[in-house]
Each structure stands twice: as structure tokens, then as C-alpha cells.
Design a protein around this motif. Structure first.
Motif, PDB file in Angstrom:
ATOM      1  N   LEU A 124      18.397 -68.759  67.563  1.00  0.00           N
ATOM      2  CA  LEU A 124      17.339 -68.625  66.566  1.00  0.00           C
ATOM      3  C   LEU A 124      16.413 -67.471  66.909  1.00  0.00           C
ATOM      4  CD1 LEU A 124      16.304 -72.400  66.367  1.00  0.00           C
ATOM      5  CD2 LEU A 124      17.820 -71.162  64.796  1.00  0.00           C
ATOM      6  N   ASP A 125      15.894 -66.805  65.883  1.00  0.00           N
ATOM      7  CA  ASP A 125      14.862 -65.807  66.129  1.00  0.00           C
ATOM      8  C   ASP A 125      13.511 -66.521  66.216  1.00  0.00           C
ATOM      9  OD1 ASP A 125      14.101 -66.292  63.476  1.00  0.00           O
ATOM     10  OD2 ASP A 125      14.760 -64.332  62.757  1.00  0.00           O
ATOM     11  N   VAL A 126      12.497 -65.814  66.676  1.00  0.00           N
ATOM     12  CA  VAL A 126      11.184 -66.431  66.883  1.00  0.00           C
ATOM     13  C   VAL A 126      10.583 -66.942  65.573  1.00  0.00           C
ATOM     14  CG1 VAL A 126       8.805 -65.982  67.616  1.00  0.00           C
ATOM     15  CG2 VAL A 126      10.715 -65.254  69.050  1.00  0.00           C
ATOM     16  N   PRO A 127      10.633 -66.179  64.465  1.00  0.00           N
ATOM     17  CA  PRO A 127      10.054 -66.729  63.232  1.00  0.00           C
ATOM     18  C   PRO A 127      10.710 -68.043  62.783  1.00  0.00           C
ATOM     19  CG  PRO A 127      10.344 -64.367  63.007  1.00  0.00           C
ATOM     20  CD  PRO A 127      11.021 -64.779  64.286  1.00  0.00           C
ATOM     21  N   LYS A 129      -0.266 -76.823  64.453  1.00  0.00           N
ATOM     22  CA  LYS A 129      -1.213 -75.787  64.895  1.00  0.00           C
ATOM     23  C   LYS A 129      -0.586 -74.775  65.850  1.00  0.00           C
ATOM     24  CE  LYS A 129      -5.202 -78.701  64.193  1.00  0.00           C
ATOM     25  NZ  LYS A 129      -6.415 -79.271  64.752  1.00  0.00           N
ATOM     26  N   LEU A 130       0.728 -74.830  66.020  1.00  0.00           N
ATOM     27  CA  LEU A 130       1.421 -73.947  66.955  1.00  0.00           C
ATOM     28  C   LEU A 130       1.341 -72.497  66.492  1.00  0.00           C
ATOM     29  CD1 LEU A 130       3.335 -73.813  69.466  1.00  0.00           C
ATOM     30  CD2 LEU A 130       5.215 -73.919  67.822  1.00  0.00           C
ATOM     31  N   GLY A 131       0.910 -71.625  67.383  1.00  0.00           N
ATOM     32  CA  GLY A 131       0.857 -70.199  67.084  1.00  0.00           C
ATOM     33  C   GLY A 131       2.119 -69.494  67.547  1.00  0.00           C
ATOM     34  N   VAL A 132       2.442 -68.395  66.914  1.00  0.00           N
ATOM     35  CA  VAL A 132       3.659 -67.662  67.266  1.00  0.00           C
ATOM     36  C   VAL A 132       3.583 -67.117  68.693  1.00  0.00           C
ATOM     37  CG1 VAL A 132       3.026 -65.401  66.299  1.00  0.00           C
ATOM     38  CG2 VAL A 132       5.417 -66.117  66.338  1.00  0.00           C
ATOM     39  N   ALA A 133       2.387 -66.776  69.154  1.00  0.00           N
ATOM     40  CA  ALA A 133       2.237 -66.289  70.537  1.00  0.00           C
ATOM     41  C   ALA A 133       2.632 -67.375  71.535  1.00  0.00           C
ATOM     42  CB  ALA A 133       0.806 -65.830  70.790  1.00  0.00           C
ATOM     43  N   THR A 134       2.340 -68.624  71.208  1.00  0.00           N
ATOM     44  CA  THR A 134       2.732 -69.734  72.074  1.00  0.00           C
ATOM     45  C   THR A 134       4.246 -69.877  72.114  1.00  0.00           C
ATOM     46  OG1 THR A 134       0.657 -70.864  71.630  1.00  0.00           O
ATOM     47  CG2 THR A 134       2.458 -72.217  72.489  1.00  0.00           C
ATOM     48  N   ARG A 160       6.767 -77.048  75.115  1.00  0.00           N
ATOM     49  CA  ARG A 160       8.039 -76.820  75.805  1.00  0.00           C
ATOM     50  C   ARG A 160       9.071 -77.853  75.377  1.00  0.00           C
ATOM     51  NH1 ARG A 160       4.679 -75.591  80.229  1.00  0.00           N
ATOM     52  NH2 ARG A 160       4.983 -77.629  81.162  1.00  0.00           N
ATOM     53  N   GLU A 161       8.634 -79.099  75.267  1.00  0.00           N
ATOM     54  CA  GLU A 161       9.553 -80.179  74.884  1.00  0.00           C
ATOM     55  C   GLU A 161      10.098 -79.938  73.475  1.00  0.00           C
ATOM     56  OE1 GLU A 161      10.803 -83.513  72.765  1.00  0.00           O
ATOM     57  OE2 GLU A 161       8.675 -83.105  72.604  1.00  0.00           O
ATOM     58  N   VAL A 162       9.223 -79.627  72.533  1.00  0.00           N
ATOM     59  CA  VAL A 162       9.646 -79.431  71.136  1.00  0.00           C
ATOM     60  C   VAL A 162      10.533 -78.198  71.003  1.00  0.00           C
ATOM     61  CG1 VAL A 162       8.830 -78.863  68.807  1.00  0.00           C
ATOM     62  CG2 VAL A 162       7.721 -80.693  70.113  1.00  0.00           C
ATOM     63  N   ILE A 163      10.114 -77.079  71.575  1.00  0.00           N
ATOM     64  CA  ILE A 163      10.891 -75.842  71.454  1.00  0.00           C
ATOM     65  C   ILE A 163      12.229 -75.981  72.168  1.00  0.00           C
ATOM     66  CG2 ILE A 163      10.945 -73.393  72.133  1.00  0.00           C
ATOM     67  CD1 ILE A 163       7.914 -73.356  71.405  1.00  0.00           C
ATOM     68  N   GLY A 164      12.238 -76.592  73.343  1.00  0.00           N
ATOM     69  CA  GLY A 164      13.497 -76.825  74.052  1.00  0.00           C
ATOM     70  C   GLY A 164      14.448 -77.707  73.257  1.00  0.00           C
ATOM     71  N   ARG A 165      13.906 -78.750  72.654  1.00  0.00           N
ATOM     72  CA  ARG A 165      14.735 -79.661  71.849  1.00  0.00           C
ATOM     73  C   ARG A 165      15.275 -78.948  70.606  1.00  0.00           C
ATOM     74  NH1 ARG A 165      12.565 -82.568  68.286  1.00  0.00           N
ATOM     75  NH2 ARG A 165      10.598 -82.940  69.353  1.00  0.00           N
ATOM     76  N   LEU A 166      14.459 -78.122  69.977  1.00  0.00           N
ATOM     77  CA  LEU A 166      14.915 -77.381  68.799  1.00  0.00           C
ATOM     78  C   LEU A 166      16.037 -76.406  69.159  1.00  0.00           C
ATOM     79  CD1 LEU A 166      11.510 -76.699  67.037  1.00  0.00           C
ATOM     80  CD2 LEU A 166      13.347 -78.195  66.227  1.00  0.00           C
ATOM     81  N   LEU A 167      15.924 -75.766  70.308  1.00  0.00           N
ATOM     82  CA  LEU A 167      16.992 -74.860  70.748  1.00  0.00           C
ATOM     83  C   LEU A 167      18.273 -75.638  71.024  1.00  0.00           C
ATOM     84  CD1 LEU A 167      15.091 -72.412  73.126  1.00  0.00           C
ATOM     85  CD2 LEU A 167      15.989 -71.920  70.850  1.00  0.00           C
ATOM     86  N   ALA A 227       9.336 -75.517  64.449  1.00  0.00           N
ATOM     87  CA  ALA A 227       8.411 -76.226  65.339  1.00  0.00           C
ATOM     88  C   ALA A 227       7.142 -76.662  64.616  1.00  0.00           C
ATOM     89  CB  ALA A 227       8.060 -75.345  66.537  1.00  0.00           C
ATOM     90  N   LEU A 228       6.750 -75.946  63.577  1.00  0.00           N
ATOM     91  CA  LEU A 228       5.525 -76.303  62.851  1.00  0.00           C
ATOM     92  C   LEU A 228       5.601 -77.694  62.237  1.00  0.00           C
ATOM     93  CD1 LEU A 228       4.576 -72.951  61.087  1.00  0.00           C
ATOM     94  CD2 LEU A 228       3.328 -74.116  62.928  1.00  0.00           C
ATOM     95  N   GLY A 229       6.807 -78.199  61.979  1.00  0.00           N
ATOM     96  CA  GLY A 229       6.948 -79.554  61.463  1.00  0.00           C
ATOM     97  C   GLY A 229       6.403 -80.603  62.421  1.00  0.00           C
TER      98      GLY A 229
END
Length: 136
Positions: A31-34, A46-51, A17-24, A40-42
Motif C-alpha cells: 500500500l502507498d501512504v495515502p 485523528k491520525l495524521g499522515v506524518a504519524t 503501530r498496532e493498527v498500521i501493522g494489522r492493516l499491512l 487507518a482513519l476508520g
């Protein structure tokens, strides 16, 4: 050896949540999900797209993010940016946030024909400054 009590463990997914929120928050536009997953993979290799999808759903429920649909595609951006619009670059496919409104059409305006305006969304299409510079 006994396991630590569940209450002493950090809430599941906090780092995601912290990483994705910060990226947004840092993104120049929605941004689209891909693309969000790729960025976020940076930090979370090990982050999966479903997550990513689950995290976006949670961030939306918490009011920290919202979905923007442009040309039938779902994109996500951080909430709290106030009234704004978007610019879609036809060359690089990126979407940028525009912080000025090109339309003076406040809520409550009666549009010709009796339409009562509640809100508006504008997307401008063209070439972003970087692509325009590269095409010269």
C-alpha cells in the motif's frame, strides 16, 4: 492532583503501530501512504499522515514492514511473507501480492554475460480479476 509516573503510561504510538501493522498484514498487496492513511482513519479518526510515515519508519526498523518501489512509487507491506512478486492492475491501480514465482532464477545463477544473480523482483502488469469481470 499529580500526574501518573511516566513508567505507568503505555508507550507512545502503540495503538497506531498496532493498527498500521494489522492493516499491512491484511492487505492484498503493498500500500502507498495515502491508502494506508485512508484505511487507518476508520479506526484512528485523528491520525495524521506524518504519524503514518513515522510509524512505517519504526515498523521498518523493527523488521515488521518493508518498502517496495514500483514504477517509482514507494509502497509498504508486512515483512515475513517469503519470496513473492507483485501484479499491478492498470485499471484500478491496486497492487496485489503474487504467491507464486513466475521466474525460475535462483540466487547464484550465472546469467548470460557473466551476471551473478543475487535476487530478483518481478512485477506483472495487466487487469485484475475484478476489473476484468467488470469490463465484460
Amino acid at each position: 492532583m499529580s500526574a501518573a509516573p511516566a513508567s505507568s503510561l503505555p508507550p507512545r504510538g502503540t495503538r497506531q503501530r498496532e493498527v498500521i501493522g494489522r492493516l499491512l498484514q491484511a492487505a492484498e498487496g503493498p500500500l502507498d501512504v495515502p491508502e494506508l492513511h485512508r484505511r487507518a482513519l476508520g479506526e484512528l479518526p485523528k491520525l495524521g499522515v506524518a504519524t503514518v510515515y513515522r510509524t512505517l519508519k519504526l515498523l521498518q526498523e523493527q523488521g515488521a514492514a518493508h518498502m517496495v518501489t514500483l514504477d517509482g512509487e514507494n509502497l509498504y507491506e508486512a515483512s515475513g511473507r517469503g519470496h513473492h512478486h507483485h501484479f499491478s492492475c492498470r485499471a484500478c491501480q491496486r497492487v496485489f501480492t503474487l504467491h507464486t514465482c513466475p521466474v525460475a532464477l535462483p540466487a547464484g545463477t550465472i546469467y548470460p554475460g557473466g551476471f551473478v544473480v543475487e535476487a530478483h523482483e518481478v512485477t506483472l502488469y495487466g487487469v485484475c480479476p475484478e476489473c476484468a469481470k467488470n469490463s465484460l
